[in-house]
Design an enzyme around this catalytic site. Structure first.
Site, PDB file in Angstrom:
ATOM      1  N   CYS A   1     -16.537  -9.444   4.929  1.00  0.00           N
ATOM      2  CA  CYS A   1     -15.862  -8.183   4.658  1.00  0.00           C
ATOM      3  C   CYS A   1     -14.605  -8.438   3.840  1.00  0.00           C
ATOM      4  O   CYS A   1     -13.803  -9.315   4.173  1.00  0.00           O
ATOM      5  CB  CYS A   1     -15.487  -7.496   5.959  1.00  0.00           C
ATOM      6  SG  CYS A   1     -16.887  -7.269   7.092  1.00  0.00           S
TER       7      CYS A   1
ATOM      8  N   CYS B   1       0.832  -1.205   0.000  1.00  0.00           N
ATOM      9  CA  CYS B   1       0.000   0.000   0.000  1.00  0.00           C
ATOM     10  C   CYS B   1       0.867   1.255   0.000  1.00  0.00           C
ATOM     11  O   CYS B   1       1.880   1.339   0.706  1.00  0.00           O
ATOM     12  CB  CYS B   1      -0.922   0.001   1.212  1.00  0.00           C
ATOM     13  SG  CYS B   1      -2.044   1.418   1.259  1.00  0.00           S
TER      14      CYS B   1
ATOM     15  N   CYS C   1       0.432   4.837   6.864  1.00  0.00           N
ATOM     16  CA  CYS C   1      -0.214   4.695   8.169  1.00  0.00           C
ATOM     17  C   CYS C   1       0.757   4.013   9.133  1.00  0.00           C
ATOM     18  O   CYS C   1       1.225   2.897   8.870  1.00  0.00           O
ATOM     19  CB  CYS C   1      -1.494   3.870   8.040  1.00  0.00           C
ATOM     20  SG  CYS C   1      -2.674   4.533   6.835  1.00  0.00           S
TER      21      CYS C   1
END
Length: 334
Positions: A109, A65, A69
């Site tokens: 999910c 990614c 973060c």
């Protein structure tokens, strides 16, 4: 107006969108027994306290990614030993969803380690979503930032929920991530709501933030145009190689009672939300989880793995539910 730390004459079971940060901080400051009692009372106004909604989470695209973060093992900015993988095939994802349903999950999910959804991936995702929906499961996805048009396409494919966490309060946000803004997150949530999907939005605690920052997160959630339908409260699972994970390993994890306080305040400020015990549950004792359920949590992730971290297995959760006289919440009729 500030809230008295003693039991209030206000009916806190009625959803509000005009909370002030001072009021939310005052909830955190209430005597613990009073706070949990108030939260439990509000919880019973809207839910059966013996029922817990069960979701299962699958990483459909792992690692690589572009976001930074500070808690995340999947960021390309940090060396955590995680190997980046391509987007899974729809047939493999649907097979995982079938197994999740057989294991008792009512919602499936799908999470992809992307900064934002690319239009080229939308058709493949639509096939996944439609296939999972056809199994009779609720569908949820977390794919990074969305445009308004992408949100509509996911809704048309059958997506029920979209997860997009705020992560923390606005004042601590820059200490967590700098590759997207708080407003970017709010914009995606607005696109999701406008498309007619339900929102799954919460944050992570135990990242070195202050209580005021935790109050800031819950204040931001409580003052959204619509409260989150699902509100995940994650306890940071510290991953070596991530800045925040390394910090927590040095300084220590969040105090369990403070975590329960956070769950209780989440229940009070968003009384109709599904408040989910998310990441970090494997490290929680049965007693701590019991306090969280008493304080208003009524949703968990099941299955032995979340995205890249471990989670209690089916046998452990069955034993916990039996110990606490809990039962899985039935899937709502369409």
């Amino acid at each position: 107006m500030s809230l008295d730390p003693r039991p209030s004459t206000l009916d806190l079971s009625i959803p509000r969108h005009d909370w002030t940060l001072t009021e939310v901080e005052a909830l955190f400051a209430r005597p613990f027994m009073d706070l949990v009692f108030e939260a439990a009372t509000v919880h019973r106004r809207w839910f059966d306290p013996s029922e817990v909604q069960t979701s299962q989470l699958l990483s459909i695209k792992t690692g690589g990614c572009a976001e930074n973060c500070g808690y995340c093992s999947q960021s390309a900015a940090f060396d955590t030993g995680l190997k980046a993988e391509k987007l899974m095939d729809a047939t493999a994802v649907i097979a995982e969803a079938m197994a999740a349903k057989a294991g008792g999950a009512s919602r499936f999910c799908m999470g992809a380690a992307w900064r934002e959804l690319k239009d080229r991936d939308t058709p493949k995702l639509a096939t996944m979503i439609a296939g999972v929906k056809a199994l009779g499961l609720e569908t949820c996805a977390t794919l990074g930032m969305l445009t308004a048009d992408q949100a509509r396409q996911l809704k048309d494919a059958g997506l029920d929920y979209y997860n997009h966490n705020l992560d923390t309060g606005p004042d601590y946000y820059a200490d967590v991530v700098t590759t997207r803004t708080y407003q970017d997150r709010l914009d995606t949530l607005e696109h999701v709501r406008s498309a007619g999907m339900k929102t799954c939005c919460g944050g992570i605690v135990g990242m070195g933030e202050s209580r005021r920052d935790r109050a800031g997160l819950l204040h931001a959630l409580a003052t959204l145009p619509e409260h989150p339908d699902s509100l995940p409260v994650n306890a940071l699972v510290p991953v070596s190689g991530t800045p925040l994970g390394d910090r927590v390993k040095r300084e220590g994890e969040i105090d369990p009672i403070e975590f329960v306080r956070t769950v209780a305040v989440a229940r009070l400020v968003c009384p109709r939300a599904m408040v989910r015990l998310s990441a970090g549950r494997e490290g929680m004792s049965a007693e701590m989880q019991a306090l969280c359920f008493l304080a208003g949590a009524n949703s968990i992730f099941v299955g032995g793995r979340l995205l890249t971290t471990s989670n209690p297995g089916e046998d452990a959760d069955a034993a916990l539910f039996a110990l606490l006289d809990l039962r899985p919440m039935a899937l709502a009729s369409p």
